[in-house]
Design an enzyme around this catalytic site. Sequence first.
Site, PDB file in Angstrom:
ATOM      1  N   ASN A   9      45.912  21.678 -30.905  1.00  0.00           N
ATOM      2  CA  ASN A   9      46.917  20.811 -31.235  1.00  0.00           C
ATOM      3  C   ASN A   9      46.717  20.312 -32.862  1.00  0.00           C
ATOM      4  O   ASN A   9      45.829  19.123 -32.695  1.00  0.00           O
ATOM      5  CB  ASN A   9      47.236  19.862 -30.162  1.00  0.00           C
ATOM      6  CG  ASN A   9      48.361  18.787 -30.663  1.00  0.00           C
ATOM      7  OD1 ASN A   9      49.110  18.959 -31.618  1.00  0.00           O
ATOM      8  ND2 ASN A   9      48.416  18.063 -29.877  1.00  0.00           N
ATOM      9  N   LYS A  11      48.562  18.427 -34.547  1.00  0.00           N
ATOM     10  CA  LYS A  11      49.252  17.097 -34.529  1.00  0.00           C
ATOM     11  C   LYS A  11      49.838  17.018 -35.933  1.00  0.00           C
ATOM     12  O   LYS A  11      50.391  18.170 -36.452  1.00  0.00           O
ATOM     13  CB  LYS A  11      48.099  15.981 -34.152  1.00  0.00           C
ATOM     14  CG  LYS A  11      47.689  15.954 -33.025  1.00  0.00           C
ATOM     15  CD  LYS A  11      46.662  14.831 -32.200  1.00  0.00           C
ATOM     16  CE  LYS A  11      46.036  15.292 -31.203  1.00  0.00           C
ATOM     17  NZ  LYS A  11      45.478  14.059 -30.674  1.00  0.00           N
ATOM     18  N   HIS A  96      53.075  15.188 -24.203  1.00  0.00           N
ATOM     19  CA  HIS A  96      51.871  14.783 -25.073  1.00  0.00           C
ATOM     20  C   HIS A  96      51.755  13.066 -25.084  1.00  0.00           C
ATOM     21  O   HIS A  96      52.901  12.332 -25.143  1.00  0.00           O
ATOM     22  CB  HIS A  96      51.453  15.255 -26.423  1.00  0.00           C
ATOM     23  CG  HIS A  96      50.203  14.874 -26.887  1.00  0.00           C
ATOM     24  ND1 HIS A  96      49.584  13.654 -27.510  1.00  0.00           N
ATOM     25  CD2 HIS A  96      49.103  15.943 -26.831  1.00  0.00           C
ATOM     26  CE1 HIS A  96      48.534  13.891 -27.752  1.00  0.00           C
ATOM     27  NE2 HIS A  96      48.056  15.198 -27.488  1.00  0.00           N
ATOM     28  N   GLU A  98      50.895  11.273 -27.076  1.00  0.00           N
ATOM     29  CA  GLU A  98      51.451  10.434 -28.179  1.00  0.00           C
ATOM     30  C   GLU A  98      52.854  10.073 -28.430  1.00  0.00           C
ATOM     31  O   GLU A  98      53.194   9.092 -28.429  1.00  0.00           O
ATOM     32  CB  GLU A  98      50.736  11.155 -29.563  1.00  0.00           C
ATOM     33  CG  GLU A  98      49.351  10.897 -29.654  1.00  0.00           C
ATOM     34  CD  GLU A  98      48.485  11.912 -30.209  1.00  0.00           C
ATOM     35  OE1 GLU A  98      48.972  12.985 -30.709  1.00  0.00           O
ATOM     36  OE2 GLU A  98      47.097  11.833 -29.949  1.00  0.00           O
ATOM     37  N   GLU A 165      44.863  15.603 -19.992  1.00  0.00           N
ATOM     38  CA  GLU A 165      44.238  14.896 -21.083  1.00  0.00           C
ATOM     39  C   GLU A 165      44.172  13.250 -20.714  1.00  0.00           C
ATOM     40  O   GLU A 165      45.052  12.697 -21.178  1.00  0.00           O
ATOM     41  CB  GLU A 165      45.309  14.884 -22.479  1.00  0.00           C
ATOM     42  CG  GLU A 165      45.267  16.565 -22.787  1.00  0.00           C
ATOM     43  CD  GLU A 165      45.900  16.334 -24.192  1.00  0.00           C
ATOM     44  OE1 GLU A 165      44.727  17.107 -25.113  1.00  0.00           O
ATOM     45  OE2 GLU A 165      46.703  15.939 -24.783  1.00  0.00           O
ATOM     46  N   GLY A 171      40.860  11.534 -29.005  1.00  0.00           N
ATOM     47  CA  GLY A 171      40.289  11.059 -30.531  1.00  0.00           C
ATOM     48  C   GLY A 171      39.136  10.039 -30.468  1.00  0.00           C
ATOM     49  O   GLY A 171      39.144   9.403 -31.419  1.00  0.00           O
ATOM     50  N   SER A 204      38.550  14.947 -26.839  1.00  0.00           N
ATOM     51  CA  SER A 204      37.273  15.014 -27.599  1.00  0.00           C
ATOM     52  C   SER A 204      36.527  16.384 -27.076  1.00  0.00           C
ATOM     53  O   SER A 204      35.570  16.277 -27.108  1.00  0.00           O
ATOM     54  CB  SER A 204      36.398  13.876 -27.013  1.00  0.00           C
ATOM     55  OG  SER A 204      37.246  12.639 -27.879  1.00  0.00           O
TER      56      SER A 204
END
Length: 243
Positions: A9, A11, A96, A98, A165, A171, A204
Amino acid sequence: MRKPVIAGNWKMHMTCAEARSYMATFLPLIENTSDDRHLVIAPPFTAISTVAEIVRNTSLEISSQNVHWEDQGAYTAEVSPTMLLEHKVRYAIVGHSEPRKYFSESDEQINRRAISAQRHGLIPIVCVGETDEQRERGEAERVIRRQVEQGLEGTSCENLVVAYEPIWAIGTGKTCAATEANRICGLIRSWVGSSNLIIQYGGSVKPANIDELMAMSDIDGVLVGGASLDPDSFARIANYNII
Ligand code: 13P
């Protein structure tokens, strides 16, 4: 037999020029990758057509990073399934963490996106996962179960991917222990009640932990952020060895 899905991904990274240069390095590195796994890249919308053109005769498949539930209409900033299909997009990430966090995406919206994707022949990658506060309060399983049940309501277990996730692992460099990721993926499989469901782990993922993650019985692939931006790292992940 569940065929693993290894997805990168990107992003909000990669201009078209950067994507071209990435592929010039990456594609030779996956030329001999076993076809016992799917390899997928999710570029930003602006780079999809460039990447799709470059990978046309390779085994690399394309995902979008989101998809709307309508075919067209007054939905500024959204992209419809039919627009994606024109570029041979095969998967669509939905839910997701985010967009859930920054744009308040709800489980209901995510569910509509997933249903629409399937109706058009796209494979939704439905993301779920808890925050560190939720984990510390002992709420992780309840939160994930709600996301799974509401996000997948009315979807088919065929042509479906769920990505676990944990938000605290995204991250941050803090990978969820492979055994714990496997336990949650196993729970998701039991709630959905399908032995065919593809369940990825994300958070990660890197060359150093991919082999251990992929050796787990309920982890059928990975959704990779940061490490997918480097073609050498992502190629190492794509070429994981099952221990
Ligand atoms: P990182 O691999 O950078 O932790 O990101 C994971 C992710 O959000 C993939 O969708």
